[in-house]
Design a protein around this motif. Structure first.
Motif, mmCIF file in Angstrom:
data_model
loop_
_atom_site.group_PDB
_atom_site.id
_atom_site.type_symbol
_atom_site.label_atom_id
_atom_site.label_comp_id
_atom_site.label_asym_id
_atom_site.label_seq_id
_atom_site.Cartn_x
_atom_site.Cartn_y
_atom_site.Cartn_z
ATOM 1 N N HIS A 1 0.788 -1.190 0.071
ATOM 2 C CA HIS A 1 0.084 -0.075 -0.152
ATOM 3 C C HIS A 1 0.816 1.061 -0.168
ATOM 4 O O HIS A 1 0.466 2.257 -0.732
ATOM 5 N N SER A 2 1.981 1.152 0.755
ATOM 6 C CA SER A 2 2.833 2.355 0.798
ATOM 7 C C SER A 2 3.427 2.786 -0.513
ATOM 8 O O SER A 2 3.907 4.023 -0.661
ATOM 9 N N LYS A 3 3.657 2.076 -1.452
ATOM 10 C CA LYS A 3 4.055 2.215 -2.541
ATOM 11 C C LYS A 3 3.221 2.879 -4.079
ATOM 12 O O LYS A 3 3.458 3.065 -4.840
ATOM 13 N N ILE A 4 1.870 2.848 -3.208
ATOM 14 C CA ILE A 4 1.019 3.130 -4.579
ATOM 15 C C ILE A 4 0.800 4.619 -4.782
ATOM 16 O O ILE A 4 0.877 5.479 -3.478
ATOM 17 N N GLY B 1 -2.935 3.438 1.991
ATOM 18 C CA GLY B 1 -1.998 4.248 1.435
ATOM 19 C C GLY B 1 -1.177 4.964 2.364
ATOM 20 O O GLY B 1 -0.120 5.122 2.609
#
Lengths: 219, 548
Positions: free
Chosen positions: B470-473, B525
């Motif tokens: 999620h953190s890379k979206i 995110g």
């Protein structure tokens, strides 16, 4: 949690953080953050809003609409394009009937031009609808944009992922004092916010730039 | 602190501060580097001019000169008289002069090309008329690669490439250094990069390596003065693989399997069938051979060159773990070593084309941030060009968070690879939407959310599973066309950085779910980062993101 508030501007063009406006989206986020500081082993099921399947806007979003002057911009550029396209579609008619260079059946060249005229009229009719469908909303952590009626699109860009913002305006936009913003993240197509009054565009750019810096997440 | 304004991105082309510039020690590239760039001219010269001249010399013939010209017509101008005087000596000298003249720009480029390194930046200055000064911040550098094109390799040189995390994805390069120097500089800078990054995040594990740790490559210390040694080293690298310090091999792709995988692709099989049909036509139908071949030559040549390119680049593919992150090493004529610090991986994708089911092969590729559009992008994002299920299961734990850290469980991954319909945490599209549209792909199209990851499964013929934290979206997009409105579904597109596997499309989820998913995904995110920022909760996760 103060960072999670809706951002509005003041006279200095600085980001200030007004008291919370409780929309479901923000509530959901707040409760989740408070109740689960760490990852829970499983996520709660998706909260379906029960509003049916024939639209895609998230519930309870108040969209800011683009400036009414943008309709004028779109109409002028539409008119220019329509004239060019119709002129192109009339070329076979000109070449066969007037100049006699080509040998195309009359019905074909006439219907080609007629179809193009109808198509351009249709495109001109829907411009108003298209402009009315444009909207954006500054949420706690995201910029939301929407567009389209027949082909709808809702896009969410987290502030922390914004890489850069370009503000620009074309010649027609210049005439009526509008600008558009180009918002780029590290992945995917850039998000365009058209039809903003220059002041509003400047305000948005300042705020988005500030927010993207404070919330910046490395890749 | 951020890359949100264009001026602030990791690269900048602005002039440097004067005082800052004075403290730097500027260095030139290796003096042989112009030869690497001008090798084509040199080869053309040798073949076109020198070889005939030498041959003529040995045969005793006079080389073709202007002398003939001069004898036919008596010299009128001073120029021709001059020519007459020198005779056969003239032409080679002129050729050499022209040749040297052609080389001058390359040497000038080299002369005006300088680079410098200080504690936090890399600077490259180049250009004679149009001066450019570029700088890359070391704390933004995602990886440093040593790349060796064939000519550079023969001369014992190497190029240093800095991949920088900005959207534009252009990389900074230092061309060329001696191989030993390049490796030393890379190791030194990698340590600096790690220190800088861990310095900005004191909670992270930090680097255990002391600065300037010794060069670990065999052959690097044993000076490479002789061509034979270099060739031997090339062979060693290609056939035995180099091991650096602390490196551990995870997978190796045998050449046979790579070849097999290439022939098991649908396109190749169709073209092969075409060729066979062509042959059949020639034998039985007595069609003119020449016409047939001429008409299909382009296709055939294209096929062969594409196959060769993939074989050449993917030759002896190895994936190893090292203290700097995962490393891949591949290539026959150009051996490329790619370092992938773990935080740099944006998204992981597993695919299995239809015909690979016969052999049970999979391909794993990752999307990277700031991947320059260099010439060697072919295998750049591939962790496994073709491998067995066992290889796959060895690799996935290295790049996918496991269950205890909010990631995917083994069953979930297996379900993502093989299963259809809902179950194991996957939510498939609703039956109402499924029954009418795209009923081939629909039973595999599904998504699964874990606290840290979004898993998207799809594809009936080519099976796909993409895994994105999620953190890379980077952004989310929901779309609905007229048909979607009629049948009540919508498409959600999730975009991560990097060109290779950029977006995983959740096609044909029913609109209500898609809407809820958009909201949930948007929360996650941002939320995921807040969680990662909390100290002591998931130290393991923090370690993973320490190289962010």
């Amino acid at each position: 949690m103060t960072e999670n508030r809706l951002i509005e501007d003041n006279d200095q063009g600085q980001a200030v953080r007004p008291p919370a406006v409780a929309t479901p989206w923000q509530q959901a986020q707040a409760t989740e953050t408070v109740s689960s500081p760490a990852f829970t082993p499983t996520l709660p099921p998706l909260d379906l809003d029960g509003l049916g399947k024939d639209f895609i806007d998230p519930a309870d979003i108040e969209w800011k609409r683009v400036s009414p002057k943008y309709l004028k911009v779109r109409m002028i550029s539409r008119a220019i394009w329509s004239l060019i396209m119709i002129a192109l579609a009339c070329l076979p008619l000109l070449f066969t009937e007037v100049l006699g260079w080509w040998n195309m059946p009359l019905w074909l060249s006439v219907s080609l031009a007629a179809v193009m005229v109808v198509w351009q009229i249709w495109l001109t009719i829907i411009v108003r609808r298209q402009v009315r469908a444009l909207g954006y909303s500054e949420r706690a952590e995201h910029l939301l944009t929407r567009k389209g009626i027949m082909f709808r699109q809702v896009r969410a860009v987290p502030y922390g992922r914004i890489q850069f913002i370009d503000m620009s305006s074309g010649p027609i936009e210049n005439m009526v004092g509008l600008s558009h913003l180009d918002i780029k993240t590290a992945g995917g197509a850039s998000t365009v916010l058209p039809g903003l009054d220059r002041a509003e565009a400047q305000r948005l750019r300042e705020i988005l730039t500030d927010l993207s810096e404070t919330k910046m997440v490395g890749l | 602190m951020s890359a949100s304004k264009r001026e602030n991105t990791a690269h900048s082309d602005e002039p440097l501060d004067r005082e800052q510039e004075q403290t730097l020690t500027w260095r030139r590239a290796h003096p042989l580097s112009p030869l690497v760039r001008s090798w084509l001219i040199i080869v053309a010269f040798l073949f076109g001019i020198v070889r005939p001249a030498v041959e003529d010399f040995f045969r005793g013939d006079d080389p073709l000169t202007f002398q003939d010209l001069a004898t036919v017509r008596p010299p009128e101008s001073g120029m021709l008289a001059w020519l007459h005087l020198f005779g056969s000596f003239w032409l080679p000298v002129a050729a050499v002069l022209v040749f040297l003249l052609l080389l001058v720009p390359f040497f000038l480029t080299w002369f005006f090309y300088r680079f410098a390194v200080d504690t936090s930046n890399v600077y490259v200055k180049s250009g004679m008329l149009f001066k450019t000064e570029r700088k890359a911040r070391l704390d933004r550098v995602q990886s440093i690669d040593v790349s060796r094109p064939l000519v550079a390799r023969i001369l014992g040189l190497a190029e240093l490439k800095f991949d920088v995390a900005d959207g534009a994805g252009s990389a900074l390069q230092v061309q060329y250094l001696s191989y030993r120097e390049a490796r030393r500089l890379r190791d030194e800078l990698l340590v600096q990069v790690r220190d800088l990054k861990s310095g900005s995040k004191p909670s992270a594990a930090g680097s255990q390596l002391e600065p300037g740790h010794p060069d670990s490559a065999p052959g690097a210390q044993a000076g490479e003065h002789h061509l034979r040694q270099r060739l031997a080293q090339h062979v060693t690298e290609n056939f035995r693989g180099v091991r650096g310090e602390g490196e551990q091999q995870i997978v190796h792709v045998p050449v046979g399997r790579l070849l097999g995988s290439m022939f098991l692709s649908l396109g190749v099989i169709i073209i092969m069938l075409m060729v066979v049909t062509m042959g059949g036509l020639m034998v039985w139908a007595d069609v003119s051979m020449g016409a047939l071949f001429a008409s299909n030559m382009a296709v055939f040549a294209g096929l062969v060159s594409a196959l060769w390119k993939r074989l050449n680049t993917g030759w002896n593919f190895r994936l190893v773990t090292s203290p700097d992150g995962l490393k891949t090493r591949f290539g026959l004529t150009d051996t490329v070593t790619k370092t992938l610090p773990e935080g740099r991986i944006q998204s992981v994708k597993v695919t299995q084309p239809l015909l690979w089911r016969l052999t049970g092969w999979y391909k794993v590729s990752v999307a990277l941030a700031g991947q320059g559009e260099g010439e060697n992008t072919a295998f750049a994002g591939e962790l496994l060009p073709v491998g067995t299920r066992a290889d796959l299961l060895r690799i996935l734990p290295l790049v996918v968070l496991d269950e205890t850290r909010g990631g995917a469980s083994a069953e979930q991954l297996h379900a993502g690879l093989d299963a259809k319909g809902s179950g194991h945490g996957f939510t498939a599209a609703q039956l109402t939407a499924r029954s009418r549209i795209d009923w081939f792909a629909i039973s595999r199209n599904a998504f699964s959310l874990t606290p840290a990851l979004l898993l998207v499964r799809g594809g009936m013929t080519t099976k796909r599973l993409s895994i994105t934290p999620h953190s890379k979206i980077q952004q989310l997009e929901l779309k609905q066309g007229p048909v979607g409105k009629r049948f009540g579904y919508a498409d959600l597109t999730v975009t991560a950085a990097g060109a290779m596997v950029s977006s995983s499309e959740l096609s044909l989820v029913d609109a209500e779910t898609a809407r809820a998913l958009l909201v949930r995904q948007a929360q996650l995110g941002v939320h995921a980062n807040q969680v990662l920022a909390a100290p002591g909760v998931y130290s393991q996760t923090e370690q993973r993101t320490a190289l962010d």
